[in-house]
Design an enzyme around this catalytic site. Structure first.
Site, mmCIF file in Angstrom:
data_model
loop_
_atom_site.group_PDB
_atom_site.id
_atom_site.type_symbol
_atom_site.label_atom_id
_atom_site.label_comp_id
_atom_site.label_asym_id
_atom_site.label_seq_id
_atom_site.Cartn_x
_atom_site.Cartn_y
_atom_site.Cartn_z
ATOM 1 N N TRP A 106 4.124 -18.752 -5.934
ATOM 2 C CA TRP A 106 3.098 -18.857 -4.895
ATOM 3 C C TRP A 106 1.821 -19.328 -5.587
ATOM 4 C CZ3 TRP A 106 -0.669 -14.605 -3.413
ATOM 5 C CH2 TRP A 106 -1.373 -14.936 -2.258
ATOM 6 N N ASP A 142 5.746 -8.514 -6.269
ATOM 7 C CA ASP A 142 5.068 -9.000 -5.070
ATOM 8 C C ASP A 142 6.074 -8.957 -3.923
ATOM 9 O OD1 ASP A 142 3.871 -10.385 -3.052
ATOM 10 O OD2 ASP A 142 3.089 -11.986 -4.317
ATOM 11 N N LYS A 148 3.330 -11.176 7.535
ATOM 12 C CA LYS A 148 4.454 -11.890 8.156
ATOM 13 C C LYS A 148 5.325 -10.934 8.965
ATOM 14 C CE LYS A 148 3.079 -14.598 4.832
ATOM 15 N NZ LYS A 148 2.787 -15.902 4.394
HETATM 16 C C1 LIG Z 1 4.464 -14.507 -2.470
HETATM 17 C C2 LIG Z 1 3.271 -14.157 -1.657
HETATM 18 N N1 LIG Z 1 2.487 -13.158 -2.054
HETATM 19 C C3 LIG Z 1 1.406 -12.794 -1.357
HETATM 20 C C4 LIG Z 1 1.063 -13.448 -0.201
HETATM 21 C C5 LIG Z 1 -0.198 -13.020 0.503
HETATM 22 O O1 LIG Z 1 0.001 -12.403 1.685
HETATM 23 P P1 LIG Z 1 -1.228 -11.966 2.594
HETATM 24 O O2 LIG Z 1 -1.411 -13.047 3.593
HETATM 25 O O3 LIG Z 1 -0.778 -10.687 3.183
HETATM 26 O O4 LIG Z 1 -2.418 -11.823 1.737
HETATM 27 C C6 LIG Z 1 1.830 -14.504 0.258
HETATM 28 C C7 LIG Z 1 1.445 -15.219 1.470
HETATM 29 O O5 LIG Z 1 1.807 -16.319 1.734
HETATM 30 C C8 LIG Z 1 2.966 -14.869 -0.495
HETATM 31 O O6 LIG Z 1 3.754 -15.872 -0.111
#
Ligand SMILES: Cc1ncc(COP(=O)(O)O)c(C=O)c1O
Length: 402
Positions: free
Chosen positions: A133, A214, A249
């Site tokens: 990410w 994560d 999500k």
């Molecule tokens: C792998 C990963 N970690 C963390 C996040 C962050 O999520 P949030 O929108 O809850 O901050 C995302 C969001 O796309 C993600 O894909």
């Protein structure tokens, strides 16, 4: 208006690099083609192309409004009922010596963890997957760490480079922080199987690495319990373990910023000390978290009927994504009989590394108004029964020899 000082302090400020994904969305918005499709996003859309408001959220929200809740400050570590419910969801009923703080989405959980780690392990390096990410690198660098990447994706098999991952982790010094995607790897959709997790746990434990899991997509691979496998495995076997989690999500609550950071400590006494430090990080960053999202999630998770409703709604989102994967693959293969896109069915979560080249992604955008990320990442959760055949048709055209 005062005349600016000359030269002004801000004259020399360079442009910061723009976020590549937001750039795709800007180009999509500006496109006048009515058939345009944005596969660059990281958001689940329903079959009508809308971000859903889950029924369980609607119920929890109307209950909450009826009771005219106050808008006072939450404790620094967030709503207690929320923190407890998150802990149970992530770690099951056997949590021991784990502290959880409410955070501003999964990003907030990662950031609190990163800042805390910088205080206690300032010289450590951070290793993320290659690819990962895109915010992982920036976030840990912003916390002051040097960030490196371990092999993860094998483009020729469209699968995992497990041997490369193992070799890289085996070479790391004790105390190195290793960021692991607990399920539904973003951007590839390629996950570790259970035995591979067991091997990575042994490696991380024996080399005394610090795992930071994560967990942003719990429930989007095989279900809430199964997707917690890695987090539970690590938590039962070692400490410290860091887990950031997100409901953006899984509750379709993106803008409410509901997430958490959990840290597994070695003893109850250690857990108390860790919590006091996490609170200090929160206090000096944004003081305390917002009320609305965490109260909705806590209400749903702590009410058996709403919880059962959420389970069904989450499973339905997951099933719709799987159905879209299947339809996309069938539809491409019916147009290009020799094309093998079967790997898309093995990938999990909202994304697929489609194997499309940068040039093919460019043609999708310029010739068909279909927007994907240059790496070939597409968001399968943005496909629906109205656009999937159009997308398959366009992919068939760009993969066909010119
Ligand atoms: C792998 C990963 N970690 C963390 C996040 C962050 O999520 P949030 O929108 O809850 O901050 C995302 C969001 O796309 C993600 O894909």
């Amino acid at each position: 208006m005062n005349a600016p000082h000359s030269p002004s302090l801000l004259d020399g400020v360079p442009m910061a690099p723009s976020d590549p994904i937001l750039g795709v969305t800007e180009a999509f918005v500006a496109d006048a083609n009515p058939r345009k499709v944005n596969l660059g996003v990281g958001v689940y859309y329903d079959d009508q192309g809308r971000i859903p408001l889950l029924e369980c959220v609607r119920h929890a929200e109307s209950e909450r409004l009826k009771s005219s809740p106050h808008r006072g400050y939450l404790p620094i570590d967030g709503l207690a009922a929320y923190d407890r419910a998150v802990q149970e969801l992530v770690f099951g009923s056997q949590q021991k010596n784990i502290v959880t703080v409410q955070a501003l989405g999964g990003t907030g959980g990662l950031k609190i963890g990163a800042d805390f780690l910088k205080r206690i392990q300032p010289g450590a390096a951070v290793w993320i997957s290659e690819p990962s990410w895109e915010n992982h690198r920036q976030l840990f660098e912003a916390a002051g760490f040097a960030v490196n990447a371990y092999p993860y994706y094998n483009a020729s098999t469209h699968g995992l480079d497990f041997a490369g991952m193992q070799r890289a982790l085996e070479s790391l010094a004790a105390g190195t922080i290793v960021v692991l995607h607990a399920c539904c790897h973003n951007p590839t959709g390629v996950d570790l199987g259970k035995e591979q997790w067991d091997t990575i746990l042994e490696l991380v434990r024996s080399r005394r690495l610090i795992p930071f899991l994560d967990l942003a997509y719990q429930g989007f691979a095989e279900g809430l319990e199964a997707d917690a496998y890695a987090a539970r495995l690590f938590a039962e076997a070692m400490s410290p373990v860091f887990v950031s989690s997100s409901f953006s999500k899984s509750f379709s609550l993106y803008g409410e910023r509901v997430g958490a950071l959990s840290v597994v400590a070695a003893s109850a006494e250690e857990a108390v000390r860790v919590l006091s430090n996490l609170k200090r990080v929160v206090r000096t960053t944004y003081s305390n978290p917002p009320t609305h999202g965490s109260e909705i999630v806590a209400t749903v998770l702590n009410n058996p009927q709403l919880r059962a409703l959420w389970d069904r709604e989450l499973a339905a989102m997951c099933e719709r994504i799987k159905a879209m994967r299947k339809r996309l693959v069938d539809s491409i293969q019916s147009r290009v009989p020799g094309a093998d896109f079967g790997f898309v069915l093995r990938q999990r979560g909202m994304f697929s590394y489609s194997g499309l080249s940068r040039e093919q992604v460019r043609r999708l955008r310029e010739e068909h108004s279909i927007y994907a990320i240059d790496t070939g990442r597409i968001c399968v959760a943005a496909l629906n029964s109205k656009n999937v055949d159009y997308v398959a048709d366009a992919i068939a055209k760009v993969i066909a020899p010119l």
